[in-house]
Design a protein around this motif. Structure first.
Motif, PDB file in Angstrom:
ATOM      1  N   ASN A 566       0.833  -1.193   0.000  1.00 31.30           N
ATOM      2  CA  ASN A 566       0.000   0.000   0.000  1.00 31.30           C
ATOM      3  C   ASN A 566       0.877   1.256   0.000  1.00 31.30           C
ATOM      4  N   PHE A 567       0.220   2.407  -0.175  1.00 26.41           N
ATOM      5  CA  PHE A 567       0.963   3.668  -0.159  1.00 26.41           C
ATOM      6  C   PHE A 567       1.441   3.971   1.259  1.00 26.41           C
ATOM      7  N   VAL A 568       2.484   4.768   1.353  1.00 23.73           N
ATOM      8  CA  VAL A 568       2.932   5.192   2.680  1.00 23.73           C
ATOM      9  C   VAL A 568       2.865   6.717   2.744  1.00 23.73           C
ATOM     10  N   ASP A 569       2.982   7.230   3.950  1.00 20.86           N
ATOM     11  CA  ASP A 569       2.896   8.681   4.113  1.00 20.86           C
ATOM     12  C   ASP A 569       4.014   9.388   3.350  1.00 20.86           C
ATOM     13  N   GLN A 570       3.688  10.562   2.860  1.00 25.37           N
ATOM     14  CA  GLN A 570       4.691  11.375   2.165  1.00 25.37           C
ATOM     15  C   GLN A 570       5.915  11.592   3.065  1.00 25.37           C
ATOM     16  N   GLN A 571       5.617  11.756   4.366  1.00 21.21           N
ATOM     17  CA  GLN A 571       6.693  12.000   5.332  1.00 21.21           C
ATOM     18  C   GLN A 571       7.698  10.833   5.351  1.00 21.21           C
ATOM     19  N   LEU A 573       8.321   8.856   2.934  1.00 20.95           N
ATOM     20  CA  LEU A 573       9.097   8.902   1.689  1.00 20.95           C
ATOM     21  C   LEU A 573      10.158   9.988   1.764  1.00 20.95           C
ATOM     22  N   ASP A 574       9.762  11.131   2.337  1.00 20.12           N
ATOM     23  CA  ASP A 574      10.695  12.258   2.416  1.00 20.12           C
ATOM     24  C   ASP A 574      11.939  11.867   3.212  1.00 20.12           C
ATOM     25  N   VAL A 575      11.701  11.153   4.318  1.00 14.79           N
ATOM     26  CA  VAL A 575      12.830  10.750   5.159  1.00 14.79           C
ATOM     27  C   VAL A 575      13.776   9.857   4.367  1.00 14.79           C
ATOM     28  N   LEU A 576      13.192   9.081   3.500  1.00 16.72           N
ATOM     29  CA  LEU A 576      14.013   8.149   2.717  1.00 16.72           C
ATOM     30  C   LEU A 576      14.578   8.800   1.455  1.00 16.72           C
ATOM     31  N   GLY A 577      14.126  10.014   1.187  1.00 13.71           N
ATOM     32  CA  GLY A 577      14.579  10.691  -0.029  1.00 13.71           C
ATOM     33  C   GLY A 577      14.023  10.045  -1.282  1.00 13.71           C
ATOM     34  N   ILE A 578      12.782   9.560  -1.195  1.00 13.36           N
ATOM     35  CA  ILE A 578      12.206   8.853  -2.351  1.00 13.36           C
ATOM     36  C   ILE A 578      11.076   9.669  -2.956  1.00 13.36           C
ATOM     37  N   GLU A 579      11.112   9.774  -4.260  1.00 11.09           N
ATOM     38  CA  GLU A 579      10.041  10.444  -4.975  1.00 11.09           C
ATOM     39  C   GLU A 579       9.420   9.413  -5.895  1.00 11.09           C
ATOM     40  N   ILE A 580       8.104   9.344  -5.935  1.00 11.72           N
ATOM     41  CA  ILE A 580       7.466   8.326  -6.778  1.00 11.72           C
ATOM     42  C   ILE A 580       7.290   8.875  -8.185  1.00 11.72           C
ATOM     43  N   ALA A 581       7.894   8.192  -9.144  1.00 13.21           N
ATOM     44  CA  ALA A 581       7.732   8.617 -10.532  1.00 13.21           C
ATOM     45  C   ALA A 581       6.453   7.988 -11.065  1.00 13.21           C
ATOM     46  N   ASP A 582       5.798   8.658 -11.966  1.00 10.09           N
ATOM     47  CA  ASP A 582       4.599   8.100 -12.570  1.00 10.09           C
ATOM     48  C   ASP A 582       5.040   7.144 -13.672  1.00 10.09           C
ATOM     49  N   LYS A 583       4.912   5.846 -13.376  1.00 10.41           N
ATOM     50  CA  LYS A 583       5.443   4.838 -14.306  1.00 10.41           C
ATOM     51  C   LYS A 583       4.772   4.914 -15.675  1.00 10.41           C
TER      52      LYS A 583
END
Ligand code: ASP
Length: 586
Positions: A566-571, A573-583
């Motif tokens: 499932n999706f995770v909080d933006q926060q 992702l931010d901590v991990l330095g991950i940005e989701i690209a639109d595949k």
């Protein structure tokens, strides 16, 4: 809480005994003055009878309510032979409702009619079904036996990391981003392969682990993204030693679980022979009907189709089914023809039937009398025998006939019913296979597998013909384990990396630590990884892998219960330095 025994343990010998039971209400029948409740716990179901003294206490009881019942065991007037406790019932003297339950969304019984997706969503209720509980208990028992047997032989269970560096087993890794080291990733182990080899270098000598493995493979009906292996590695061992350990383990498991005595040593067949005889590296040996290579009978044939196959280095293979010719009409044979044409890109399927000593069938005309006589003799044909023939490239002939062999065995009930466990070691697997996709040779098992001594000089000149010291254990058509004797020589390991197109830089980059470890006195070693789910499936008699896993995912790798992934909080992702690209946009 007070409780005298398991509900499912009560028998006629307990009649007269006063008991206190706890369980879930599996069924409730109200016959006016009498109320019958089937009370279920992990040990089974027992009938509780409430007469006028206790009927009031259970008037609100509904399915899946938890009750504590005190009463006396008595013989039933009409025994129920379908229940293990069917001869007795418990006459309730006091019933206490321990907890209530809402109407459950699935039918909790072995013969449930609820569809699997709903059951997976409510897996904790599905697991109340005795059949699934028994599978979990079976799995636990197998692990206990494995631990005891291996401990008894001096193996030590060592846990290896779940957050690890990617190990190459041919599948895709599940990756876990590192928060602290931005841009770097852990991989979940596809198997503890490198760690267990390092444990040999570390001097552990005999290791095992009931290890969780993760493979991000394309969706397949009988796969789960995570699964368990009984993983074993041993120093100073050759094939005989390792096969001995596994055979003993299997013997103890089958004796302990099934009371079944396996043979002392399992049959061994080299890969090449196995492919020639059965058309597969996981043959079901519960029936015969082996593939016969009859190419030599047609050395001078005038029948163009056979001639072409023979001339082009192909094979003419035959499968004989005794007393079966009358079971396959033209239509039935057409279906078999479609099966091999579509499934295996086979040009055609020919057949011969024998009646009163004379052959008929699709190739009866074009073959000469001598050729037909030779076929009859080679295959010892009798009246009403059916022979299926394919003339094509060797690999196609084998695969197609191998699949036909299994299909017809099922259609004609050639597999004896009941407990019948036929184990087979398939040995000497090819070291490499050619990947059209990657345009290079890749390791068939994994790149740490030792080549056969006598084939080492062919590593570069003829990689397709290098045999390895890899083996599989096959049971009734299923691959139960794979393993190999490993390379323990650093130079040879480097050569094998080179043979699969890894430059020394790339190899060092990926397994530098491993190659370095090799320099400090690596013992000869080998091992296996036993597929635990597969083993439990065979023992439980189920074809569905989800029946032997407590919380499985669907065929499309979804956990319907917790709705994962499932999706995770933006926060996060931010901590991990991950940005989701639109595949889709890529
Ligand atoms: N790691 C191997 C596998 O998962 C088993 C082995 O070679 O021991 O198939």
């Amino acid at each position: 809480m007070e409780r005298t025994c398991g509900n499912g343990t009560l028998r006629a010998a307990d009649a007269g005994r006063k008991v206190t039971l706890i369980g879930w209400t599996a069924k409730r029948r109200n016959l006016g003055s009498l109320v019958f409740i089937d009370l279920r716990d992990r040990s089974g179901i027992v009938q509780v009878t409430c007469d006028e003294n206790t009927a009031e206490q259970v008037k609100d009881v509904r399915n899946e309510y938890i009750l504590q019942v005190t009463g006396t065991v008595q013989m039933r007037k009409d025994a129920n032979p379908k229940m293990a406790t069917g001869e007795i019932e418990v006459l309730a003297e006091n019933v206490k409702i321990i907890n209530r339950a809402e109407t459950v969304p699935i039918n909790i019984s072995d013969s449930t009619d609820t569809n699997e997706d709903t059951r997976l969503k409510y897996r904790y209720l599905d697991l109340r079904r005795p059949v699934l509980q028994n599978n979990m208990i079976l799995r636990h028992k197998v692990c206990m036996i494995a631990r005891n047997v291996l401990d008894g032989e001096g193996f030590v269970e060592v846990e290896t990391p779940i957050l690890a560096r990617s190990t190459p087993e041919g599948a895709r890794d599940y990756l876990v981003p590192s928060r602290i080291y931005n841009g770097k990733f852990w991989a979940l182990p596809q198997s503890p392969q490198i760690y267990k080899q390092l444990l040999m270098i570390a001097g552990m000598e005999k290791y095992f682990q009931i290890a969780r493995c993760f493979r991000d493979e394309d969706l397949r009906a009988d796969r789960q993204p995570e699964f368990t292996q009984i993983d074993i590695e041993m120093s100073f061992a050759d094939e005989d030693t390792i096969f001995g350990v596994v055979e003993n383990l299997m013997k103890e498991i089958f004796r302990g679980i099934r009371g079944y005595k396996l043979e002392d040593h399992f049959l061994r067949i080299p890969y090449e022979e196995c492919m020639a005889r059965f058309g597969t590296d996981k043959p079901d040996l519960r029936f015969g009907n082996e593939i016969e290579d009859i190419t030599d009978l047609f050395a001078d044939t005038e029948f163009q189709v056979f001639r072409a196959a023979a001339d082009q280095g192909g094979e003419i293979g035959a499968l004989k089914f005794s007393n079966t010719a009358d079971k396959y009409s033209r239509k039935g044979l057409d279906k078999l023809q479609d099966f091999v044409k579509h499934g295996f890109k086979c040009k055609a399927l020919a057949y011969l039937k024998m009646d009163k000593g004379v052959l008929s069938g699709s190739v009866a005309k074009p073959l000469s009398e001598e050729e037909k006589a030779a076929v009859i003799e080679r295959l010892s044909m009798q009246d009403n025998d059916l022979v299926l023939l394919i003339a094509d490239k060797k690999s196609i002939v084998r695969q197609a006939l191998g699949a036909l062999r299994v299909r017809i065995a099922h259609e004609q009930n050639l597999i004896p019913a009941g407990e019948n466990y036929r184990f087979l070691w398939v040995t000497d697997f090819p070291m490499f296979e050619y990947s059209e996709e990657e345009n290079r040779w890749v390791a068939s098992h994994h790149p740490f597998t030792a080549p056969k001594e006598e084939d080492i000089d062919k590593l570069f000149s003829d990689p397709g013909n290098v045999s390895s010291r890899a083996y599989d254990l096959v049971l009734n058509g299923y691959e139960l384990l794979s393993g190999s004797i490993r390379i323990h020589d650093q130079d040879l390991q480097e050569k094998v990396f080179e043979a699969i197109g890894l430059t020394m830089e790339q190899a060092k980059e990926r397994f530098g630590f491993f190659l370095e470890a090799f320099r400090y006195g690596t013992p000869p070693h080998g091992g296996v990884g036993i597929g635990l789910e597969r083993l439990i499936m065979v023992l439980a008699g189920t074809e569905n892998i989800r029946d032997v896993v407590a919380f499985p995912t669907t065929n499309s790798s979804l956990d319907l219960m917790s709705d994962a992934p499932n999706f995770v909080d933006q926060q996060q992702l931010d901590v991990l330095g991950i940005e989701i690209a639109d595949k889709d946009k890529q």
